[in-house]
Design a protein around this motif. Structure first.
Motif, PDB file in Angstrom:
ATOM      1  N   GLY A  81      56.814  -0.153  -5.048  1.00  0.00           N
ATOM      2  CA  GLY A  81      55.523  -1.319  -3.699  1.00  0.00           C
ATOM      3  C   GLY A  81      56.620  -2.063  -3.503  1.00  0.00           C
ATOM      4  N   LEU A  91      57.343  -6.667  -9.610  1.00  0.00           N
ATOM      5  CA  LEU A  91      57.080  -5.191  -7.886  1.00  0.00           C
ATOM      6  C   LEU A  91      58.241  -4.071  -8.833  1.00  0.00           C
ATOM      7  N   TRP A 140      52.394 -11.287  -6.574  1.00  0.00           N
ATOM      8  CA  TRP A 140      54.114 -10.337  -7.382  1.00  0.00           C
ATOM      9  C   TRP A 140      54.469 -11.362  -7.830  1.00  0.00           C
TER      10      TRP A 140
END
Length: 131
Positions: free
Chosen positions: A91, A87, A82
């Motif tokens: 996600g 993100l 991440w």
């Protein structure tokens, strides 16, 4: 590279947080105040803490028993992914539902339903990548 969520890393993250209008300025508009812990799922306590007042990071340090409003946990591989790639909303939902991202303290559902909070939360992951 400084160790993820170390005191030095958290201080650099706070600087990047405050430089990002989609994060600090957006959260200032809703008078967001919080103490956010970040850490690894296999540890009993978070490693780093960010204190936010009116959207701005005013303190960044190693965790030292502070009362948390949010405690975010994941394994090291997921955090590194991440941090590297950021993100998005899809996600984030997948990470939450699969328990790859755990909210040990804090109300994920309330946060995600409020676009004034959800947008900056998503942005915080891309800001991590600038550290």
């Amino acid at each position: 590279m400084t160790e993820l969520f170390s005191s030095e890393w958290m201080q650099a993250y706070a600087e990047k947080w405050n430089q990002e209008p989609e994060l600090a300025d957006a959260l200032k508009q809703i008078h967001f105040n919080s103490v956010i812990g970040y850490g690894f799922e296999d540890e009993s306590e978070p490693r780093g803490v960010l204190t936010i007042v009116d959207g701005k990071a005013i303190e960044a340090s190693a965790y030292n028993g502070q009362k948390l409003n949010w405690d975010l946990r994941a394994d090291k591989d997921n955090w590194q992914q991440w941090v590297a790639k950021g993100l998005n909303m899809m996600g984030l939902s997948m990470a939450y539902m699969s328990r790859k991202l755990q909210f040990r303290v804090g109300d994920y559902l309330a946060m995600i339903k409020d676009p004034r909070m959800a947008g900056p939360f998503i942005k915080s992951f891309s800001v991590m990548g600038r550290v």
